[in-house]
Enzyme design. Structure first.
Site, mmCIF file in Angstrom:
data_model
loop_
_atom_site.group_PDB
_atom_site.id
_atom_site.type_symbol
_atom_site.label_atom_id
_atom_site.label_comp_id
_atom_site.label_asym_id
_atom_site.label_seq_id
_atom_site.Cartn_x
_atom_site.Cartn_y
_atom_site.Cartn_z
ATOM 1 N N HIS A 1 0.810 -1.218 0.000
ATOM 2 C CA HIS A 1 0.000 0.000 0.000
ATOM 3 C C HIS A 1 0.846 1.272 0.000
ATOM 4 C CE1 HIS A 1 0.092 1.464 4.301
ATOM 5 N NE2 HIS A 1 0.609 0.264 4.455
ATOM 6 N N CYS B 1 -0.793 10.611 19.023
ATOM 7 C CA CYS B 1 -1.704 10.763 20.146
ATOM 8 C C CYS B 1 -1.977 9.387 20.754
ATOM 9 C CB CYS B 1 -3.005 11.410 19.689
ATOM 10 S SG CYS B 1 -4.137 11.798 21.027
#
Length: 384
Positions: free
Chosen positions: A203, A326
């Site tokens: 990908h 995060c």
């Protein structure tokens, strides 16, 4: 009316080429047989696997029997590291890598450390480069594996694989490279570069997600990561994802036609870097020029938050990423930026913009203008 999307996160994933999808469809609809079955209907899938294995081998200067299909780069990296460690532990239990590797490598090495293997993570300089003398000094009698990525996924630094491979070959140490970001960008001839194992994910070069491969040089002792059936010549169990592998083959075939796009991306990359560095309180992370991936722009803004920049860019239709991740509501600073010594007032304000073949000059100019206005506004708010 919503803003048109400008996609500048090609290091995370690339859009799938329509020709790749066309190559996949027959194995999703008509030729859906299990390639391990003996009847003729299933042999169509097996023939597809053989063809893609040959395409991959030809690109790498390898042999088809040295290509093993995986579910992507993470599996290929984990198999390379764990398989070599387990299969060669009588020779030694020491592994060398760098402090700036992808988490797939670093977390696999942490796992091996818990099993009693010793890991040395070599430092890099302020541009992310590994110094060969550090590697030479770190190799010991019990060193069985060196794993160094071909190019860094965050800051774009390209590593001297040929020299690293030659040193490992001279010392009798197995050499693996994570080529997930480099496939289709760098010349990866495994013979010329002295590479023993190489990991790839489709990908990243316009293929489907969830498929990749591991190159394993003939004669290398490697333990299996997955156990079950006898697929991939007994090395990697699990029914092959024929459609995805066929799509990866088409994406691999297209790589040779993309040289002009790389040159254009390099020009756009350099323009972005020069223009962004004209803004107050900015710095470039990673090297300039030919030793940087042609589509990679990683910059930091002093005393600004990368997450704030990303959210504002997103609202304006620009997809990018940051050197920070995060985790559970807290900001974890990039291990790569820490390793290259980025100062504290810069490290949380990092932004990675990675271009693609379809990125236009107009899009680059729009992003640059947006960054000018956005950073000026955010700095004004800080002063008020």
């Amino acid at each position: 009316m919503s803003n048109p999307m400008i996609y500048m996160d090609h290091a995370a994933t690339t859009p799938m080429d329509p020709e790749v999808w066309k190559a996949m469809v027959p194995y999703l609809q008509q030729s859906y047989g299990n390639p391990s079955s003996v009847y003729s209907f299933a042999r169509e899938g097996k023939q597809a696997l053989t063809k893609v294995r040959e395409i991959a081998a030809r690109l790498l200067g390898a042999k088809a029997r040295e290509i093993y299909f995986t579910s992507g780069g993470t599996e290929a990296i984990n198999w390379a590291l764990k398989g070599i460690a387990w299969g060669n532990q009588r020779r030694g239990r020491h592994i060398i890598s760098t402090a700036v590797e992808h988490h797939a490598t670093l977390h696999a090495l942490e796992f091996l450390e818990k099993q009693g293997f010793e890991v040395t993570l070599l430092p890099v300089d302020e541009q992310g480069f590994l110094h060969l003398e550090d590697l030479r000094d770190a190799i010991r009698e019990d060193t069985v594996l060196v794993s160094v990525m071909a190019a860094n996924n965050e800051i774009g630094t390209i590593y001297p694989l040929k020299e690293i491979g030659a040193l490992c070959r001279d010392k009798g140490v197995i050499f693996h490279t994570d080529a997930v970001q480099a496939m289709g960008v760098l010349d990866l001839n495994v013979e010329e570069l002295n590479i023993d194992l190489l990991s790839v994910s489709a990908h990243k070069f316009h293929g489907p997600k969830g498929v990749g491969f591991l190159y394993v040089r003939g004669g290398i002792v490697i333990e299996n990561l997955l156990h079950g059936g006898n697929q991939e010549r007994g090395r990697r169990s699990g029914t092959e994802n024929v459609a995805a592998i066929a799509g990866m083959g088409k994406a691999l075939e297209s790589l040779s036609h993309r040289k002009a796009a790389l040159s254009r991306m390099t020009d756009l990359r350099d323009r972005m870097i020069e223009e962004i560095l004209l803004l107050p309180g900015t710095r470039l992370n990673g090297p300039r020029g030919a030793l940087r991936l042609p589509n990679n722009v990683n910059v930091s803004f002093r005393n600004l938050e990368g997450e704030t920049l990303l959210m504002n860019l997103d609202l304006a239709g620009v997809m990018a990423s940051s050197g920070s991740a995060c985790t559970s509501g807290s900001i974890e600073e990039s291990h790569v930026l820490k390793a290259i010594g980025v100062e504290e007032d810069f490290i949380r304000g990092s932004l990675r913009l990675t271009l693609g073949e379809a990125t236009t000059e107009e899009e680059v100019l729009q992003v640059l203008e947006l960054l000018r206005s956005l950073t000026a506004r955010l700095r004004s708010l800080k002063r008020s």
